[in-house]
Design a protein around this motif. Structure first.
Motif, PDB file in Angstrom:
ATOM      1  N   ARG A 101      39.850  41.728  49.571  1.00  0.00           N
ATOM      2  CA  ARG A 101      38.656  41.511  50.726  1.00  0.00           C
ATOM      3  C   ARG A 101      37.357  42.196  50.277  1.00  0.00           C
ATOM      4  O   ARG A 101      36.294  41.627  50.356  1.00  0.00           O
ATOM      5  CB  ARG A 101      39.250  41.863  51.904  1.00  0.00           C
ATOM      6  CG  ARG A 101      40.268  40.869  52.629  1.00  0.00           C
ATOM      7  CD  ARG A 101      40.486  41.399  53.794  1.00  0.00           C
ATOM      8  NE  ARG A 101      41.649  40.513  54.342  1.00  0.00           N
ATOM      9  CZ  ARG A 101      42.558  40.946  55.335  1.00  0.00           C
ATOM     10  NH1 ARG A 101      42.805  42.352  55.634  1.00  0.00           N
ATOM     11  NH2 ARG A 101      43.291  40.129  55.828  1.00  0.00           N
ATOM     12  N   GLU A 102      37.596  43.312  49.723  1.00  0.00           N
ATOM     13  CA  GLU A 102      36.309  44.461  49.641  1.00  0.00           C
ATOM     14  C   GLU A 102      35.747  44.049  48.112  1.00  0.00           C
ATOM     15  O   GLU A 102      34.484  44.438  48.158  1.00  0.00           O
ATOM     16  CB  GLU A 102      36.730  45.669  49.944  1.00  0.00           C
ATOM     17  CG  GLU A 102      36.910  45.761  51.433  1.00  0.00           C
ATOM     18  CD  GLU A 102      37.399  47.459  51.715  1.00  0.00           C
ATOM     19  OE1 GLU A 102      37.251  48.182  50.951  1.00  0.00           O
ATOM     20  OE2 GLU A 102      37.941  47.478  53.004  1.00  0.00           O
ATOM     21  N   ASN A 103      36.669  44.036  47.296  1.00  0.00           N
ATOM     22  CA  ASN A 103      36.114  44.097  45.897  1.00  0.00           C
ATOM     23  C   ASN A 103      36.471  42.669  44.963  1.00  0.00           C
ATOM     24  O   ASN A 103      35.963  42.370  43.787  1.00  0.00           O
ATOM     25  CB  ASN A 103      37.042  45.292  44.933  1.00  0.00           C
ATOM     26  CG  ASN A 103      37.121  46.448  45.524  1.00  0.00           C
ATOM     27  OD1 ASN A 103      36.112  46.871  46.533  1.00  0.00           O
ATOM     28  ND2 ASN A 103      38.117  47.278  45.215  1.00  0.00           N
ATOM     29  N   GLY A 104      37.006  41.750  45.697  1.00  0.00           N
ATOM     30  CA  GLY A 104      36.796  40.303  45.171  1.00  0.00           C
ATOM     31  C   GLY A 104      38.187  40.323  44.232  1.00  0.00           C
ATOM     32  O   GLY A 104      38.146  39.352  43.231  1.00  0.00           O
ATOM     33  N   LEU A 105      39.034  41.240  44.108  1.00  0.00           N
ATOM     34  CA  LEU A 105      40.167  40.797  43.130  1.00  0.00           C
ATOM     35  C   LEU A 105      40.845  39.682  43.727  1.00  0.00           C
ATOM     36  O   LEU A 105      41.138  39.247  44.768  1.00  0.00           O
ATOM     37  CB  LEU A 105      41.304  42.065  43.808  1.00  0.00           C
ATOM     38  CG  LEU A 105      42.609  41.927  42.900  1.00  0.00           C
ATOM     39  CD1 LEU A 105      42.284  41.921  41.143  1.00  0.00           C
ATOM     40  CD2 LEU A 105      43.597  42.888  43.427  1.00  0.00           C
TER      41      LEU A 105
END
Ligand code: GLP
Length: 264
Positions: free
Chosen positions: A52-56
């Motif tokens: 969600r936060e880092n686009g993994l």
């Protein structure tokens, strides 16, 4: 074998998530082995957060379950296929149909075990997440499981059923059998990451890491693998013999790396 003692269960989850993230990033077509259970929650929560936060991204990932209960309705929330969907798959961008597991509803269970064994071997699991039962089981390989075992139907021990009763609604019995990848199936993965948290795991962890390799303690089979990381919180590490302190693994700022077997 590497043993990482993180400062808490959440930190242990982050260490394992680091390893999963690196594995996904380094692989062309990642085949990731998933475990279920409470311990894995910290790993999956962290992976979801990073998505969600880092686009993994999990777009190219194929995930393979270690095991599955028998005798549950296919929609039962406690079925591991549904657990994997609830805790990870539905929150990330893994492709439809990219979470694989044994079909517990198959008419011919032996044929289904053989099919899943082939599917897992053909995929070639690159990184396998593992939990450990209080009695030393990995996947659902209970004490006494042959080290050369492959995917098969197994009876669950009273201890495992009692331990896992907390996941089932009051009054719903824990199934007494399951399909599980065998110890040899698990051992065929390229890399193993075994995660354990809590003092109730300390004895099983100590025997798995420092005891003799024996079918009596299925997790001890990890000692036969060339690329294993055991990630612990301090209570789970409390049964280990006097550890040798070594630098933390590259890229990880969580915990310290110890080599109780003296072979890092
Ligand atoms: C279950 C699963 C295992 C899991 C183990 C630990 O029985 N079949 O794959 O590793 O128990 O579970 P927990 O993390 O909930 O202690």
């Amino acid at each position: 074998m590497r043993v990482v003692v993180a400062e808490s269960g959440d930190a242990a989850g982050r260490v394992a998530a680091d390893m999963v993230e690196r594995f996904i990033g380094d692989s062309v077509s990642p085949a990731l082995g998933l475990a279920t259970g409470e311990t894995m929650q910290a790993v999956f929560s962290e992976l979801v957060r990073r998505h969600r936060e880092n686009g993994l991204s999990f777009a190219g990932v194929h995930a393979f379950l270690l095991d599955e209960y028998l005798d549950l309705d296919r929609h039962d929330p406690c079925a591991y296929r549904n657990v994997a969907h609830r805790v990870l798959a539905r929150h990330v961008d893994i492709g439809p149909g990219a979470v694989h597991g044994p079909n517990a509803q198959a008419d011919d269970l032996d044929a289904e075990c053989a099919r899943y064994e082939r599917e897992v071997r053909d995929a070639g699991i690159g990184l396998q997440l593992l939990g450990i039962g209080c009695n030393g089981h990995i996947a659902f390989n209970e004490p006494g499981s042959p080290l050369a075992s492959t995917t098969r139907v197994v009876a669950l021990s009273d201890r495992t059923r009692a331990d896992n009763a907390r996941f089932f609604p009051d009054g719903q019995p824990v199934p007494d059998r399951a399909i599980t990848q065998g110890i040899a199936t698990v051992g065929a993965a390229g890399e193993l990451v075994l995660l354990a948290c809590g003092e109730h795991k300390a004895d099983a962890v100590a025997r798995a890491v420092e005891g003799p390799v024996t079918p009596g303690l299925p997790a001890s089979a990890i000692q036969l693998h060339a690329n294993v990381t055991v990630v612990l919180d301090p209570p789970a590490a409390s049964g280990l013999g006097c550890p040798r302190v070594a630098p933390a693994p590259r890229g990880s700022d969580e915990g310290m790396l110890i080599g109780p077997a003296g072979d890092i």
